[in-house]
Design a protein around this motif. Structure first.
Motif, PDB file in Angstrom:
ATOM      1  N   PHE A  42      43.205  37.237  27.481  1.00 51.06           N
ATOM      2  CA  PHE A  42      43.004  38.678  27.477  1.00 51.06           C
ATOM      3  C   PHE A  42      41.882  39.100  28.408  1.00 51.06           C
ATOM      4  O   PHE A  42      41.983  40.115  29.095  1.00 51.06           O
ATOM      5  CB  PHE A  42      42.716  39.124  26.040  1.00 51.06           C
ATOM      6  CG  PHE A  42      42.426  40.582  25.909  1.00 51.06           C
ATOM      7  CD1 PHE A  42      43.440  41.524  26.041  1.00 51.06           C
ATOM      8  CD2 PHE A  42      41.131  41.027  25.667  1.00 51.06           C
ATOM      9  CE1 PHE A  42      43.169  42.881  25.925  1.00 51.06           C
ATOM     10  CE2 PHE A  42      40.856  42.378  25.546  1.00 51.06           C
ATOM     11  CZ  PHE A  42      41.881  43.307  25.674  1.00 51.06           C
ATOM     12  N   LEU A  43      40.790  38.337  28.447  1.00 53.78           N
ATOM     13  CA  LEU A  43      39.647  38.715  29.273  1.00 53.78           C
ATOM     14  C   LEU A  43      39.993  38.719  30.753  1.00 53.78           C
ATOM     15  O   LEU A  43      39.490  39.557  31.512  1.00 53.78           O
ATOM     16  CB  LEU A  43      38.466  37.774  29.003  1.00 53.78           C
ATOM     17  CG  LEU A  43      37.813  37.905  27.630  1.00 53.78           C
ATOM     18  CD1 LEU A  43      36.658  36.917  27.481  1.00 53.78           C
ATOM     19  CD2 LEU A  43      37.307  39.334  27.403  1.00 53.78           C
ATOM     20  N   VAL A  44      40.838  37.798  31.165  1.00 55.17           N
ATOM     21  CA  VAL A  44      41.274  37.765  32.561  1.00 55.17           C
ATOM     22  C   VAL A  44      42.074  39.018  32.885  1.00 55.17           C
ATOM     23  O   VAL A  44      41.900  39.637  33.945  1.00 55.17           O
ATOM     24  CB  VAL A  44      42.107  36.504  32.855  1.00 55.17           C
ATOM     25  CG1 VAL A  44      42.733  36.582  34.251  1.00 55.17           C
ATOM     26  CG2 VAL A  44      41.244  35.257  32.739  1.00 55.17           C
ATOM     27  N   LEU A  45      42.941  39.413  31.970  1.00 52.70           N
ATOM     28  CA  LEU A  45      43.736  40.625  32.167  1.00 52.70           C
ATOM     29  C   LEU A  45      42.838  41.852  32.274  1.00 52.70           C
ATOM     30  O   LEU A  45      43.030  42.695  33.160  1.00 52.70           O
ATOM     31  CB  LEU A  45      44.732  40.796  31.016  1.00 52.70           C
ATOM     32  CG  LEU A  45      45.579  42.079  31.051  1.00 52.70           C
ATOM     33  CD1 LEU A  45      46.444  42.129  32.300  1.00 52.70           C
ATOM     34  CD2 LEU A  45      46.439  42.180  29.790  1.00 52.70           C
ATOM     35  N   VAL A  46      41.849  41.946  31.391  1.00 49.80           N
ATOM     36  CA  VAL A  46      40.910  43.072  31.429  1.00 49.80           C
ATOM     37  C   VAL A  46      40.174  43.099  32.757  1.00 49.80           C
ATOM     38  O   VAL A  46      40.005  44.166  33.378  1.00 49.80           O
ATOM     39  CB  VAL A  46      39.910  42.993  30.258  1.00 49.80           C
ATOM     40  CG1 VAL A  46      38.803  44.027  30.420  1.00 49.80           C
ATOM     41  CG2 VAL A  46      40.635  43.187  28.931  1.00 49.80           C
ATOM     42  N   ARG A  47      39.731  41.919  33.221  1.00 50.09           N
ATOM     43  CA  ARG A  47      39.027  41.848  34.507  1.00 50.09           C
ATOM     44  C   ARG A  47      39.931  42.307  35.638  1.00 50.09           C
ATOM     45  O   ARG A  47      39.511  43.079  36.515  1.00 50.09           O
ATOM     46  CB  ARG A  47      38.549  40.423  34.774  1.00 50.09           C
ATOM     47  CG  ARG A  47      37.923  40.248  36.160  1.00 50.09           C
ATOM     48  CD  ARG A  47      37.497  38.813  36.396  1.00 50.09           C
ATOM     49  NE  ARG A  47      38.608  37.888  36.333  1.00 50.09           N
ATOM     50  CZ  ARG A  47      39.484  37.678  37.322  1.00 50.09           C
ATOM     51  NH1 ARG A  47      39.388  38.394  38.448  1.00 50.09           N
ATOM     52  NH2 ARG A  47      40.450  36.803  37.190  1.00 50.09           N
ATOM     53  N   GLN A  48      41.177  41.865  35.645  1.00 55.02           N
ATOM     54  CA  GLN A  48      42.112  42.244  36.697  1.00 55.02           C
ATOM     55  C   GLN A  48      42.355  43.752  36.702  1.00 55.02           C
ATOM     56  O   GLN A  48      42.378  44.383  37.764  1.00 55.02           O
ATOM     57  CB  GLN A  48      43.433  41.497  36.518  1.00 55.02           C
ATOM     58  CG  GLN A  48      43.343  40.009  36.807  1.00 55.02           C
ATOM     59  CD  GLN A  48      44.638  39.275  36.488  1.00 55.02           C
ATOM     60  OE1 GLN A  48      45.468  39.764  35.708  1.00 55.02           O
ATOM     61  NE2 GLN A  48      44.823  38.112  37.072  1.00 55.02           N
ATOM     62  N   LEU A  49      42.530  44.319  35.524  1.00 51.99           N
ATOM     63  CA  LEU A  49      42.777  45.755  35.439  1.00 51.99           C
ATOM     64  C   LEU A  49      41.563  46.549  35.901  1.00 51.99           C
ATOM     65  O   LEU A  49      41.695  47.560  36.607  1.00 51.99           O
ATOM     66  CB  LEU A  49      43.156  46.144  34.002  1.00 51.99           C
ATOM     67  CG  LEU A  49      44.483  45.574  33.485  1.00 51.99           C
ATOM     68  CD1 LEU A  49      44.712  45.990  32.034  1.00 51.99           C
ATOM     69  CD2 LEU A  49      45.647  46.020  34.347  1.00 51.99           C
ATOM     70  N   PHE A  50      40.366  46.093  35.539  1.00 53.31           N
ATOM     71  CA  PHE A  50      39.149  46.795  35.963  1.00 53.31           C
ATOM     72  C   PHE A  50      38.970  46.702  37.473  1.00 53.31           C
ATOM     73  O   PHE A  50      38.643  47.697  38.138  1.00 53.31           O
ATOM     74  CB  PHE A  50      37.928  46.223  35.253  1.00 53.31           C
ATOM     75  CG  PHE A  50      36.637  46.879  35.674  1.00 53.31           C
ATOM     76  CD1 PHE A  50      36.328  48.164  35.246  1.00 53.31           C
ATOM     77  CD2 PHE A  50      35.746  46.217  36.508  1.00 53.31           C
ATOM     78  CE1 PHE A  50      35.143  48.785  35.640  1.00 53.31           C
ATOM     79  CE2 PHE A  50      34.566  46.825  36.911  1.00 53.31           C
ATOM     80  CZ  PHE A  50      34.265  48.110  36.475  1.00 53.31           C
ATOM     81  N   VAL A  51      39.192  45.508  38.028  1.00 53.91           N
ATOM     82  CA  VAL A  51      39.088  45.338  39.483  1.00 53.91           C
ATOM     83  C   VAL A  51      40.090  46.238  40.186  1.00 53.91           C
ATOM     84  O   VAL A  51      39.772  46.885  41.195  1.00 53.91           O
ATOM     85  CB  VAL A  51      39.314  43.857  39.870  1.00 53.91           C
ATOM     86  CG1 VAL A  51      39.476  43.713  41.390  1.00 53.91           C
ATOM     87  CG2 VAL A  51      38.151  42.999  39.392  1.00 53.91           C
ATOM     88  N   ALA A  52      41.304  46.311  39.662  1.00 49.69           N
ATOM     89  CA  ALA A  52      42.329  47.174  40.254  1.00 49.69           C
ATOM     90  C   ALA A  52      41.904  48.638  40.210  1.00 49.69           C
ATOM     91  O   ALA A  52      42.120  49.388  41.178  1.00 49.69           O
ATOM     92  CB  ALA A  52      43.661  46.990  39.517  1.00 49.69           C
ATOM     93  N   MET A  53      41.285  49.057  39.122  1.00 49.47           N
ATOM     94  CA  MET A  53      40.805  50.438  39.004  1.00 49.47           C
ATOM     95  C   MET A  53      39.742  50.735  40.052  1.00 49.47           C
ATOM     96  O   MET A  53      39.756  51.788  40.702  1.00 49.47           O
ATOM     97  CB  MET A  53      40.255  50.683  37.592  1.00 49.47           C
ATOM     98  CG  MET A  53      41.313  50.685  36.503  1.00 49.47           C
ATOM     99  SD  MET A  53      40.607  50.642  34.834  1.00 49.47           S
ATOM    100  CE  MET A  53      40.035  52.334  34.677  1.00 49.47           C
ATOM    101  N   VAL A  54      38.810  49.799  40.244  1.00 44.72           N
ATOM    102  CA  VAL A  54      37.734  49.989  41.215  1.00 44.72           C
ATOM    103  C   VAL A  54      38.303  50.043  42.633  1.00 44.72           C
ATOM    104  O   VAL A  54      37.905  50.892  43.444  1.00 44.72           O
ATOM    105  CB  VAL A  54      36.685  48.864  41.086  1.00 44.72           C
ATOM    106  CG1 VAL A  54      35.679  48.935  42.228  1.00 44.72           C
ATOM    107  CG2 VAL A  54      35.972  48.956  39.745  1.00 44.72           C
ATOM    108  N   ILE A  55      39.229  49.145  42.945  1.00 50.18           N
ATOM    109  CA  ILE A  55      39.821  49.119  44.286  1.00 50.18           C
ATOM    110  C   ILE A  55      40.581  50.410  44.553  1.00 50.18           C
ATOM    111  O   ILE A  55      40.440  51.025  45.619  1.00 50.18           O
ATOM    112  CB  ILE A  55      40.754  47.901  44.435  1.00 50.18           C
ATOM    113  CG1 ILE A  55      39.939  46.608  44.432  1.00 50.18           C
ATOM    114  CG2 ILE A  55      41.583  48.007  45.720  1.00 50.18           C
ATOM    115  CD1 ILE A  55      40.776  45.349  44.387  1.00 50.18           C
TER     116      ILE A  55
END
Length: 266
Positions: free
Chosen positions: A98-111
């Motif tokens: 789950f933490l990897v998914l959260v990180r990916q989604l947050f990075v995508a939001m920032v990009i």
């Protein structure tokens, strides 16, 4: 709880890639449709219905046609993107948690936020691009939900489609994760253009970037401010384009997002 690689619906296999392409479009029209049903709630509107009818410079029929065109282009790019990347993210997504998914989604939001801020701001600063491309979106002086993606086709490609592709690629998310990310980004974008300030709206509570914040940008005095979209206001704050506002009740009902006087006079 996991989701199978293919979703079975009446014996038909629906891949993650197809869902990631189609579902955000379905979500767009369903969610904006709900706001259309709420459009008569004058006590929660940021502009009156009369203002919407008189100030906007494009018909709703043209808006629908423009949005559908952008979504066709969006679907083509998504199909090509998924075909090129294959299922590279699936094994990683299943291997980690789950933490990897959260990180990916947050990075995508920032990009996505970063790409859209600088592209959006440049389209305002470049007179040629504004006149011939970005001004199409600003024909909606009074935004409404299903006009959220009403743009010039080139702007839709540059800001939304390519921005989304970059967010997908550099975040490392899988096609399955992209279903949730792009559906959420779609809902957020529609909400920012809904023209309503509803009590208890979680987007208004969680995000400073919301329907009132973006409404300021759509007004003439706010065209040099509040470029950030669709999630955070970070770049506006860092680079001095943040316009604070106060939400004031109109005597006849509804609300008005009034900019800070100093900013308005700038």
């Amino acid at each position: 709880m996991s989701i199978d690689n293919d979703v079975l619906r009446g014996g038909l296999h629906v891949s993650d890639e197809l869902l990631g392409t189609i579902l955000p479009i379905v979500v767009y029209w369903v969610y904006s449709g709900l706001y259309c049903l709420l459009g008569g709630m004058e006590n929660y509107r940021l502009h009156t219905k009369k203002d919407e009818d008189e100030k906007n410079l494009v018909t709703k029929k043209e808006v629908v046609k423009g949005v559908l065109l952008q979504q066709v282009v969006q679907s083509i790019v998504a199909t090509v993107l998924f075909a090129v990347t294959g299922n590279e993210g699936d094994s990683e997504g299943n291997q980690h948690g789950f933490l990897v998914l959260v990180r990916q989604l947050f990075v995508a939001m920032v990009i996505l936020d970063t790409w859209q801020y600088f592209m959006h701001r440049y389209m305002h600063q470049n007179k040629f691009l504004y006149k011939h491309i970005h001004s199409q979106h600003h024909r909606l002086v009074v935004p409404y939900a299903f006009g959220a993606l009403y743009n010039h086709p080139l702007e839709g490609l540059l800001l939304d489609t390519i921005g989304g592709a970059l967010a997908f690629l550099f975040s490392g998310m899988s096609p399955r994760a992209s279903i949730f990310f792009f559906s959420f980004a779609t809902i957020k974008t529609v909400d920012d253009h809904c023209g309503l300030w509803l009590p208890g709206n979680l987007f208004h509570i969680v995000f400073k970037n919301n329907s009132a914040y973006h409404d300021i940008h759509h007004q003439l005095y706010g065209s040099k401010y509040n470029f950030s979209q669709p999630f955070f206001v970070t770049w506006d704050r860092i680079l001095g384009t943040y316009m604070p506002y106060a939400l004031v009740e109109r005597p006849e009902g509804g609300y008005e997002a009034r900019p800070d006087k100093d900013c308005k006079d700038d």
